[in-house]
Scaffold this motif. Structure first.
Motif, PDB file in Angstrom:
ATOM      1  N   TYR A 113       0.834  -1.197   0.000  1.00 39.37           N
ATOM      2  CA  TYR A 113       0.000   0.000   0.000  1.00 39.37           C
ATOM      3  C   TYR A 113       0.874   1.254   0.000  1.00 39.37           C
ATOM      4  CZ  TYR A 113      -4.054   2.898   1.080  1.00 39.37           C
ATOM      5  OH  TYR A 113      -5.047   3.833   1.024  1.00 39.37           O
ATOM      6  N   VAL A 114       1.950   1.236   0.784  1.00 37.36           N
ATOM      7  CA  VAL A 114       2.875   2.378   0.819  1.00 37.36           C
ATOM      8  C   VAL A 114       3.537   2.542  -0.542  1.00 37.36           C
ATOM      9  CG1 VAL A 114       4.999   3.263   1.868  1.00 37.36           C
ATOM     10  CG2 VAL A 114       3.259   2.212   3.302  1.00 37.36           C
ATOM     11  N   LEU A 115       3.925   1.435  -1.178  1.00 39.98           N
ATOM     12  CA  LEU A 115       4.522   1.503  -2.514  1.00 39.98           C
ATOM     13  C   LEU A 115       3.549   2.095  -3.534  1.00 39.98           C
ATOM     14  CD1 LEU A 115       6.387  -1.912  -2.759  1.00 39.98           C
ATOM     15  CD2 LEU A 115       7.428   0.357  -2.729  1.00 39.98           C
ATOM     16  N   SER A 116       2.292   1.702  -3.452  1.00 31.58           N
ATOM     17  CA  SER A 116       1.310   2.240  -4.402  1.00 31.58           C
ATOM     18  C   SER A 116       1.101   3.737  -4.181  1.00 31.58           C
ATOM     19  CB  SER A 116      -0.012   1.478  -4.314  1.00 31.58           C
ATOM     20  OG  SER A 116      -0.670   1.742  -3.106  1.00 31.58           O
ATOM     21  N   CYS A 117       1.123   4.177  -2.929  1.00 27.93           N
ATOM     22  CA  CYS A 117       1.009   5.615  -2.635  1.00 27.93           C
ATOM     23  C   CYS A 117       2.231   6.371  -3.144  1.00 27.93           C
ATOM     24  CB  CYS A 117       0.842   5.853  -1.140  1.00 27.93           C
ATOM     25  SG  CYS A 117      -0.747   5.352  -0.489  1.00 27.93           S
ATOM     26  N   LEU A 118       3.398   5.784  -2.978  1.00 23.47           N
ATOM     27  CA  LEU A 118       4.640   6.398  -3.440  1.00 23.47           C
ATOM     28  C   LEU A 118       4.628   6.541  -4.965  1.00 23.47           C
ATOM     29  CD1 LEU A 118       7.339   7.373  -2.228  1.00 23.47           C
ATOM     30  CD2 LEU A 118       8.225   5.088  -2.643  1.00 23.47           C
ATOM     31  N   ALA A 119       4.192   5.492  -5.652  1.00 24.11           N
ATOM     32  CA  ALA A 119       4.108   5.538  -7.113  1.00 24.11           C
ATOM     33  C   ALA A 119       3.064   6.561  -7.561  1.00 24.11           C
ATOM     34  CB  ALA A 119       3.766   4.160  -7.663  1.00 24.11           C
ATOM     35  N   GLU A 120       1.933   6.598  -6.866  1.00 28.21           N
ATOM     36  CA  GLU A 120       0.875   7.541  -7.223  1.00 28.21           C
ATOM     37  C   GLU A 120       1.334   8.980  -7.065  1.00 28.21           C
ATOM     38  OE1 GLU A 120      -3.394   8.772  -5.400  1.00 28.21           O
ATOM     39  OE2 GLU A 120      -3.018   6.619  -5.645  1.00 28.21           O
ATOM     40  N   ARG A 121       2.147   9.226  -6.048  1.00 28.62           N
ATOM     41  CA  ARG A 121       2.647  10.582  -5.840  1.00 28.62           C
ATOM     42  C   ARG A 121       3.526  11.036  -7.010  1.00 28.62           C
ATOM     43  NH1 ARG A 121       6.600  12.044  -1.292  1.00 28.62           N
ATOM     44  NH2 ARG A 121       5.036  11.456   0.213  1.00 28.62           N
ATOM     45  N   GLU A 122       4.177  10.074  -7.668  1.00 31.40           N
ATOM     46  CA  GLU A 122       5.013  10.378  -8.831  1.00 31.40           C
ATOM     47  C   GLU A 122       4.211  10.254 -10.131  1.00 31.40           C
ATOM     48  OE1 GLU A 122       7.938  11.621  -8.404  1.00 31.40           O
ATOM     49  OE2 GLU A 122       7.863  11.259  -6.241  1.00 31.40           O
TER      50      GLU A 122
END
Length: 173
Positions: A52-61
């Motif tokens: 979930y943290v990885l998906s948020c990190l990717a979404e931020r980019e």
């Protein structure tokens, strides 16, 4: 203003280039949590799974984790242990850090762009981050070194792509 859990998590996340590692841990009441190690040496614990943290990190980019995985797996010609190029300053390589079933988050991620040091340990590998934190992986040193080497190649390719884009912009200015 009522914020969702995802929006609050996005606000707490450090910049992608400042992340050294994402490590899954058991949180309150047996729930999954993620510890984020940063360049400044600060450890931030978020009550969310590493995925979930990885998906948020990717979404931020402005990217989607699913597409990052697909492109990386196609380039590396594999389905498992895929290196995730989130940004040119954040290339994440997976390492197994916990002995639990896959669903419960046993994979952690280290940022190859920040050049971790790899050392042999009794029952696996120790990965030393720039902040001085040492993370123990259950994989053998040869496996971790291979992933770090592949991650360095992916990181180099991203840097070359950024240089190429900057040269194109310079030509128009």
């Amino acid at each position: 203003m009522n914020s969702t859990k995802r929006e609050m998590l996005m606000q707490k996340l450090p910049a992608a280039a400042d992340i050294l590692a994402l490590i899954p841990v058991s949180g309150e009441k047996g729930r999954n949590a993620t510890v984020i190690h940063t360049v400044t040496g600060v450890c931030l614990t978020l009550s969310a799974t590493t995925e979930y943290v990885l998906s948020c990190l990717a979404e931020r980019e402005d990217k989607e984790l699913r597409l990052i995985r697909q492109n990386a797996s196609r380039r590396l010609a594999r389905r498992r242990n895929i290196i995730l190029p989130i940004l040119h300053g954040c290339v994440l390589a997976p390492v197994v850090v916990r002995r639990i079933p896959k669903r419960h988050g046993r994979l952690g991620y280290i940022n190859i762009a920040r050049r971790p040091l790899i050392g042999s340990a009794g029952s696996g590998t120790d990965v030393a981050l720039q902040s001085g934190t040492v993370i123990h992986s259950l994989w053998q040193p040869a496996t971790v070194k291979k992933l770090v080497h592949e991650g360095c190649a992916v990181h180099y390719k991203l840097l070359v792509d950024v240089q190429r884009q900057l040269r194109r912009v310079e030509a128009f200015v």
